[in-house]
Design a protein around this motif. Structure first.
Motif, PDB file in Angstrom:
ATOM      1  N   GLY A 193      70.466  31.269  39.498  1.00 35.88           N
ATOM      2  CA  GLY A 193      69.388  31.062  38.534  1.00 35.88           C
ATOM      3  C   GLY A 193      68.599  29.796  38.839  1.00 35.88           C
ATOM      4  N   GLU A 194      69.318  28.732  39.210  1.00 38.92           N
ATOM      5  CA  GLU A 194      68.650  27.483  39.583  1.00 38.92           C
ATOM      6  C   GLU A 194      67.814  27.663  40.844  1.00 38.92           C
ATOM      7  OE1 GLU A 194      67.243  23.697  39.724  1.00 38.92           O
ATOM      8  OE2 GLU A 194      68.234  24.703  38.053  1.00 38.92           O
ATOM      9  N   ARG A 195      68.333  28.387  41.816  1.00 40.79           N
ATOM     10  CA  ARG A 195      67.564  28.626  43.045  1.00 40.79           C
ATOM     11  C   ARG A 195      66.334  29.481  42.764  1.00 40.79           C
ATOM     12  NH1 ARG A 195      72.485  29.651  47.377  1.00 40.79           N
ATOM     13  NH2 ARG A 195      73.349  27.571  47.145  1.00 40.79           N
ATOM     14  N   GLU A 196      66.479  30.503  41.932  1.00 42.24           N
ATOM     15  CA  GLU A 196      65.324  31.336  41.587  1.00 42.24           C
ATOM     16  C   GLU A 196      64.259  30.515  40.860  1.00 42.24           C
ATOM     17  OE1 GLU A 196      67.039  34.502  39.344  1.00 42.24           O
ATOM     18  OE2 GLU A 196      67.727  35.568  41.125  1.00 42.24           O
ATOM     19  N   ARG A 197      64.683  29.621  39.969  1.00 42.45           N
ATOM     20  CA  ARG A 197      63.738  28.765  39.280  1.00 42.45           C
ATOM     21  C   ARG A 197      63.006  27.861  40.272  1.00 42.45           C
ATOM     22  NH1 ARG A 197      62.870  24.000  38.253  1.00 42.45           N
ATOM     23  NH2 ARG A 197      64.823  23.208  39.080  1.00 42.45           N
ATOM     24  N   ARG A 198      63.752  27.311  41.226  1.00 46.97           N
ATOM     25  CA  ARG A 198      63.163  26.417  42.236  1.00 46.97           C
ATOM     26  C   ARG A 198      62.195  27.187  43.145  1.00 46.97           C
ATOM     27  NH1 ARG A 198      61.126  21.850  43.706  1.00 46.97           N
ATOM     28  NH2 ARG A 198      61.714  21.136  45.761  1.00 46.97           N
ATOM     29  N   ILE A 199      62.565  28.395  43.537  1.00 48.92           N
ATOM     30  CA  ILE A 199      61.682  29.206  44.378  1.00 48.92           C
ATOM     31  C   ILE A 199      60.396  29.536  43.632  1.00 48.92           C
ATOM     32  CG2 ILE A 199      61.423  31.500  45.425  1.00 48.92           C
ATOM     33  CD1 ILE A 199      64.395  31.262  46.247  1.00 48.92           C
ATOM     34  N   ALA A 200      60.515  29.914  42.351  1.00 46.65           N
ATOM     35  CA  ALA A 200      59.319  30.217  41.554  1.00 46.65           C
ATOM     36  C   ALA A 200      58.426  28.988  41.433  1.00 46.65           C
ATOM     37  CB  ALA A 200      59.732  30.726  40.174  1.00 46.65           C
ATOM     38  N   GLU A 201      59.030  27.820  41.248  1.00 48.55           N
ATOM     39  CA  GLU A 201      58.254  26.587  41.160  1.00 48.55           C
ATOM     40  C   GLU A 201      57.530  26.300  42.474  1.00 48.55           C
ATOM     41  OE1 GLU A 201      59.421  21.940  41.308  1.00 48.55           O
ATOM     42  OE2 GLU A 201      60.440  23.101  39.741  1.00 48.55           O
ATOM     43  N   LEU A 202      58.229  26.474  43.598  1.00 50.30           N
ATOM     44  CA  LEU A 202      57.599  26.229  44.903  1.00 50.30           C
ATOM     45  C   LEU A 202      56.502  27.244  45.191  1.00 50.30           C
ATOM     46  CD1 LEU A 202      60.762  25.300  46.994  1.00 50.30           C
ATOM     47  CD2 LEU A 202      58.955  23.761  46.207  1.00 50.30           C
ATOM     48  N   GLU A 203      56.709  28.517  44.821  1.00 50.45           N
ATOM     49  CA  GLU A 203      55.674  29.527  45.026  1.00 50.45           C
ATOM     50  C   GLU A 203      54.442  29.223  44.181  1.00 50.45           C
ATOM     51  OE1 GLU A 203      57.728  33.174  44.151  1.00 50.45           O
ATOM     52  OE2 GLU A 203      58.304  33.469  46.245  1.00 50.45           O
ATOM     53  N   GLU A 204      54.672  28.744  42.966  1.00 48.83           N
ATOM     54  CA  GLU A 204      53.550  28.380  42.097  1.00 48.83           C
ATOM     55  C   GLU A 204      52.777  27.210  42.689  1.00 48.83           C
ATOM     56  OE1 GLU A 204      53.268  26.378  37.777  1.00 48.83           O
ATOM     57  OE2 GLU A 204      54.429  28.236  37.866  1.00 48.83           O
ATOM     58  N   ARG A 205      53.490  26.216  43.202  1.00 48.17           N
ATOM     59  CA  ARG A 205      52.820  25.076  43.831  1.00 48.17           C
ATOM     60  C   ARG A 205      52.081  25.501  45.090  1.00 48.17           C
ATOM     61  NH1 ARG A 205      57.411  20.626  44.154  1.00 48.17           N
ATOM     62  NH2 ARG A 205      55.987  19.796  45.722  1.00 48.17           N
ATOM     63  N   LEU A 206      52.656  26.427  45.850  1.00 48.93           N
ATOM     64  CA  LEU A 206      52.019  26.910  47.068  1.00 48.93           C
ATOM     65  C   LEU A 206      50.759  27.700  46.737  1.00 48.93           C
ATOM     66  CD1 LEU A 206      52.200  27.125  50.148  1.00 48.93           C
ATOM     67  CD2 LEU A 206      53.517  29.220  49.834  1.00 48.93           C
ATOM     68  N   ALA A 207      50.801  28.503  45.675  1.00 49.49           N
ATOM     69  CA  ALA A 207      49.625  29.280  45.288  1.00 49.49           C
ATOM     70  C   ALA A 207      48.492  28.368  44.829  1.00 49.49           C
ATOM     71  CB  ALA A 207      49.992  30.259  44.175  1.00 49.49           C
ATOM     72  N   GLY A 208      48.843  27.228  44.232  1.00 47.60           N
ATOM     73  CA  GLY A 208      47.823  26.299  43.765  1.00 47.60           C
ATOM     74  C   GLY A 208      47.352  25.323  44.824  1.00 47.60           C
ATOM     75  N   ALA A 209      47.975  25.337  46.009  1.00 50.11           N
ATOM     76  CA  ALA A 209      47.603  24.392  47.065  1.00 50.11           C
ATOM     77  C   ALA A 209      46.252  24.782  47.659  1.00 50.11           C
ATOM     78  CB  ALA A 209      48.665  24.386  48.154  1.00 50.11           C
ATOM     79  N   SER A 210      45.545  23.778  48.152  1.00 43.90           N
ATOM     80  CA  SER A 210      44.237  24.049  48.754  1.00 43.90           C
ATOM     81  C   SER A 210      44.433  24.749  50.092  1.00 43.90           C
ATOM     82  CB  SER A 210      43.480  22.740  48.940  1.00 43.90           C
ATOM     83  OG  SER A 210      44.198  21.906  49.825  1.00 43.90           O
TER      84      SER A 210
END
Length: 123
Positions: free
Chosen positions: A83-100
């Motif tokens: 669950g912690e890894r899935e949360r971290r992956i979702a956070e990183l994917e969200e940051r990647l989607a918002g990256a320029s």
């Protein structure tokens, strides 16, 4: 039946009943502390469980199969860590989607040496 035996049985019955009442009321003392009856799992306590840890893990056996509490503990820990890894992956994917996006003229291509990505600059 002689009177003596009747009196003796009555005294034994009253004594047993009095002992039961004392135990129920909490005056009979407490139970001794119980230690775990299962061996500890050989998992790292200072870091998340990895694939290599699971491959070398041997679950303790009981009379009718695997020790239930040991398996429950393992599954609880793994579900928490996943669950912690899935949360971290979702956070990183969200940051990647918002990256320029990359600067114009720069493209990324997989390299021939594993997971590295090589940048090529077109001038």
């Amino acid at each position: 039946m002689p009177v003596f035996i009747m009196i003796l049985l009555g005294a034994v019955a009253v004594t047993v009943l009095a002992g039961v009442v004392l135990v129920v009321l909490g005056r009979g003392g407490g139970l001794a502390g119980v230690e775990s009856d299962r061996p500890p799992l050989d998992l790292p306590a200072d870091r998340p469980v990895g694939t290599a840890d699971l491959r070398r893990l041997t679950l303790p056996l009981s009379l009718l199969g695997y020790h239930v509490r040991a398996v429950d503990d393992l599954l609880t820990r793994l579900s928490d860590e996943l669950g912690e890894r899935e949360r971290r992956i979702a956070e990183l994917e969200e940051r990647l989607a918002g990256a320029s996006p990359a600067a114009p003229g720069v493209s990324f291509a997989p390299g021939g040496d594993g997971d590295r990505v090589h940048a090529r600059y077109d001038r």
